[in-house]
Scaffold this motif. Structure first.
Motif, PDB file in Angstrom:
ATOM      1  N   TYR A 111      31.435  11.774 -29.526  1.00  0.00           N
ATOM      2  CA  TYR A 111      32.517  11.197 -30.331  1.00  0.00           C
ATOM      3  C   TYR A 111      32.689  12.002 -31.603  1.00  0.00           C
ATOM      4  O   TYR A 111      31.717  12.506 -32.164  1.00  0.00           O
ATOM      5  CB  TYR A 111      32.194   9.745 -30.703  1.00  0.00           C
ATOM      6  N   HIS A 112      33.944  12.115 -32.035  1.00  0.00           N
ATOM      7  CA  HIS A 112      34.210  12.624 -33.380  1.00  0.00           C
ATOM      8  C   HIS A 112      35.546  12.067 -33.878  1.00  0.00           C
ATOM      9  O   HIS A 112      35.588  10.949 -34.334  1.00  0.00           O
ATOM     10  CB  HIS A 112      34.178  14.161 -33.422  1.00  0.00           C
ATOM     11  N   GLY A 113      36.628  12.838 -33.757  1.00  0.00           N
ATOM     12  CA  GLY A 113      37.873  12.408 -34.377  1.00  0.00           C
ATOM     13  C   GLY A 113      38.869  11.715 -33.475  1.00  0.00           C
ATOM     14  O   GLY A 113      39.827  11.105 -33.939  1.00  0.00           O
ATOM     15  N   GLY A 114      38.666  11.786 -32.165  1.00  0.00           N
ATOM     16  CA  GLY A 114      39.606  11.186 -31.218  1.00  0.00           C
ATOM     17  C   GLY A 114      38.942  10.101 -30.388  1.00  0.00           C
ATOM     18  O   GLY A 114      37.798   9.717 -30.629  1.00  0.00           O
ATOM     19  N   GLU A 115      39.664   9.599 -29.405  1.00  0.00           N
ATOM     20  CA  GLU A 115      39.126   8.593 -28.493  1.00  0.00           C
ATOM     21  C   GLU A 115      38.472   9.296 -27.309  1.00  0.00           C
ATOM     22  O   GLU A 115      39.146   9.946 -26.510  1.00  0.00           O
ATOM     23  CB  GLU A 115      40.250   7.671 -28.006  1.00  0.00           C
ATOM     24  N   PRO A 116      37.151   9.188 -27.170  1.00  0.00           N
ATOM     25  CA  PRO A 116      36.446   9.943 -26.127  1.00  0.00           C
ATOM     26  C   PRO A 116      36.862   9.595 -24.707  1.00  0.00           C
ATOM     27  O   PRO A 116      36.832  10.446 -23.823  1.00  0.00           O
ATOM     28  CB  PRO A 116      34.975   9.605 -26.378  1.00  0.00           C
ATOM     29  N   LEU A 117      37.280   8.355 -24.471  1.00  0.00           N
ATOM     30  CA  LEU A 117      37.619   7.948 -23.112  1.00  0.00           C
ATOM     31  C   LEU A 117      38.957   8.514 -22.636  1.00  0.00           C
ATOM     32  O   LEU A 117      39.302   8.383 -21.463  1.00  0.00           O
ATOM     33  CB  LEU A 117      37.618   6.421 -23.001  1.00  0.00           C
ATOM     34  N   ILE A 118      39.690   9.165 -23.530  1.00  0.00           N
ATOM     35  CA  ILE A 118      40.891   9.892 -23.101  1.00  0.00           C
ATOM     36  C   ILE A 118      40.490  11.049 -22.184  1.00  0.00           C
ATOM     37  O   ILE A 118      41.229  11.426 -21.277  1.00  0.00           O
ATOM     38  CB  ILE A 118      41.693  10.382 -24.327  1.00  0.00           C
ATOM     39  N   ASN A 119      39.310  11.601 -22.427  1.00  0.00           N
ATOM     40  CA  ASN A 119      38.781  12.642 -21.547  1.00  0.00           C
ATOM     41  C   ASN A 119      38.242  11.983 -20.279  1.00  0.00           C
ATOM     42  O   ASN A 119      37.226  11.282 -20.314  1.00  0.00           O
ATOM     43  CB  ASN A 119      37.682  13.431 -22.245  1.00  0.00           C
ATOM     44  N   LYS A 120      38.911  12.186 -19.162  1.00  0.00           N
ATOM     45  CA  LYS A 120      38.545  11.524 -17.913  1.00  0.00           C
ATOM     46  C   LYS A 120      37.174  11.965 -17.398  1.00  0.00           C
ATOM     47  O   LYS A 120      36.586  11.304 -16.534  1.00  0.00           O
ATOM     48  CB  LYS A 120      39.603  11.800 -16.842  1.00  0.00           C
ATOM     49  N   LYS A 121      36.663  13.069 -17.931  1.00  0.00           N
ATOM     50  CA  LYS A 121      35.356  13.574 -17.518  1.00  0.00           C
ATOM     51  C   LYS A 121      34.224  13.031 -18.389  1.00  0.00           C
ATOM     52  O   LYS A 121      33.076  13.451 -18.246  1.00  0.00           O
ATOM     53  CB  LYS A 121      35.347  15.101 -17.556  1.00  0.00           C
ATOM     54  N   MET A 122      34.546  12.110 -19.264  1.00  0.00           N
ATOM     55  CA  MET A 122      33.538  11.561 -20.177  1.00  0.00           C
ATOM     56  C   MET A 122      32.294  11.015 -19.446  1.00  0.00           C
ATOM     57  O   MET A 122      31.156  11.346 -19.795  1.00  0.00           O
ATOM     58  CB  MET A 122      34.208  10.487 -21.048  1.00  0.00           C
ATOM     59  N   PRO A 123      32.446  10.174 -18.405  1.00  0.00           N
ATOM     60  CA  PRO A 123      31.245   9.706 -17.692  1.00  0.00           C
ATOM     61  C   PRO A 123      30.433  10.852 -17.090  1.00  0.00           C
ATOM     62  O   PRO A 123      29.195  10.814 -17.092  1.00  0.00           O
ATOM     63  CB  PRO A 123      31.814   8.789 -16.601  1.00  0.00           C
ATOM     64  N   PHE A 124      31.122  11.862 -16.574  1.00  0.00           N
ATOM     65  CA  PHE A 124      30.425  13.032 -16.029  1.00  0.00           C
ATOM     66  C   PHE A 124      29.638  13.748 -17.115  1.00  0.00           C
ATOM     67  O   PHE A 124      28.528  14.244 -16.867  1.00  0.00           O
ATOM     68  CB  PHE A 124      31.426  13.993 -15.389  1.00  0.00           C
ATOM     69  N   MET A 125      30.177  13.806 -18.323  1.00  0.00           N
ATOM     70  CA  MET A 125      29.473  14.432 -19.441  1.00  0.00           C
ATOM     71  C   MET A 125      28.166  13.690 -19.724  1.00  0.00           C
ATOM     72  O   MET A 125      27.122  14.309 -19.955  1.00  0.00           O
ATOM     73  CB  MET A 125      30.359  14.440 -20.687  1.00  0.00           C
ATOM     74  N   VAL A 126      28.241  12.376 -19.713  1.00  0.00           N
ATOM     75  CA  VAL A 126      27.024  11.573 -19.904  1.00  0.00           C
ATOM     76  C   VAL A 126      26.006  11.893 -18.809  1.00  0.00           C
ATOM     77  O   VAL A 126      24.822  12.118 -19.073  1.00  0.00           O
ATOM     78  CB  VAL A 126      27.361  10.061 -19.895  1.00  0.00           C
ATOM     79  N   GLN A 127      26.477  11.902 -17.577  1.00  0.00           N
ATOM     80  CA  GLN A 127      25.601  12.178 -16.434  1.00  0.00           C
ATOM     81  C   GLN A 127      24.916  13.543 -16.561  1.00  0.00           C
ATOM     82  O   GLN A 127      23.711  13.661 -16.335  1.00  0.00           O
ATOM     83  CB  GLN A 127      26.418  12.135 -15.144  1.00  0.00           C
TER      84      GLN A 127
END
Length: 306
Positions: A66-82
């Protein structure tokens, strides 16, 4: 020899946001149609970061997506966590406005192994949150929080921990409506905590002048300038386009230490640009942006105009 990265790494999945918050530089820039190159982090760049993070897991304890935008806009966010969990990162957190937290996203974040999600709901009432956080829908967010808890329970998952953050714009105010609306979830520990903070005036509000149509500026700065900034000392902040900026408050990339697409993280962390800013704070002579920041020069806040 300088060989370690800091204990906290902030990575911005998206500098794009779906809200136009009145107190946030990102929201003000969007609302006023100011030219700003917001984007979504590519997986190619993210993998470049992951490879370097994997080499420093002895010192890195937390990754904040997270920083300046909404992280969930990035559809790959769950993959990044994984991916971060696969290399052995101990604790991964994100911060969200909650508007995109549907059942599918909840499931994906749980399965990926996200450790904590902090959801922002500001002000003293539902209506005040919706006014301040333009584009927000308090009822929808609270419903999403309850669904996340339900899906966690369905899969018998203890994570992600859920916390709420509530920025207040009137001195000594309190989000009592959250405690009333989510009383059961708080009492049973399914919501870890509600963190309340006073609204600070960001050192760059994304406007040509300091005049605000929505807020008054209250308090004074300069009574005591701290010579220690935890963000500068212990956190590296990497924006979606590659800029490594000074801290979590630099949403408009005013202080850039380097470009993580072109330079190694270790070289940026121990580079001359960061050293210059760090030394100025340690010596009590911070530059113009740090001097305006409540982290080292506390006392300047936003008050909602009546």
């Amino acid at each position: 020899m300088k060989t370690t990265l800091p204990k906290v790494i902030r990575i911005e999945p998206s500098s794009v946001c779906n809200l136009y918050c009145r107190h946030c530089p990102t929201g003000i820039i969007r609302h006023n149609n100011i030219n700003y190159n917001a984007d979504i982090m590519s997986l190619e760049f993210f993998d470049l970061l992951v490879a370097q993070i994997a080499e420093h897991l002895k010192t890195i304890k937390v990754i904040v997506l997270y920083h300046g935008g909404e992280p969930l806009i990035n559809k790959k966010m769950p993959f990044m966590v994984q991916r971060l969990k696969e290399i052995g990162v101990e604790f991964i957190k994100t911060v969200s406005n909650g508007m995109l937290l549907n059942d599918e996203v909840c499931f994906e974040l749980i399965i990926a192994g996200l450790d904590e999600i902090e959801i922002s709901i500001d002000g003293r009432t539902e209506n005040e949150n919706n006014f301040i956080r333009r584009g927000s829908d308090t009822k929808k967010i609270i419903t999403a929080i309850k669904r996340l808890i339900s899906i966690k329970n369905m899969y018998k998952s203890v994570t992600p921990n859920i916390s709420l953050s509530s920025t207040q714009f009137v001195e000594n105010s309190f989000p009592s409506f959250l405690y009333e609306t989510l009383e059961k979830e708080i009492q049973t520990g399914q919501i870890k905590e509600i963190k309340t903070v006073r609204a600070m005036k960001w050192f760059d509000m994304g406007m040509a002048s300091d005049e605000s149509p929505d807020f008054e500026y209250t308090g004074t700065q300069g009574a005591k300038i701290e010579r220690f900034c935890d963000s500068l000392e212990n956190t590296m902040t990497i924006r979606s386009a590659g800029e490594v900026v000074a801290c979590c408050y630099d949403l408009t990339s005013k202080i850039i230490f380097g470009d993580a697409k072109k330079e190694k993280l270790i070289d940026i962390w121990y580079g001359e640009k960061r050293k210059e800013i760090l030394d100025s704070v340690r010596n009590g002579t911070p530059g113009k942006y740090c001097l305006k920041c409540n982290a080292i020069n506390p006392g300047y806040f936003l008050k909602l105009k009546s």
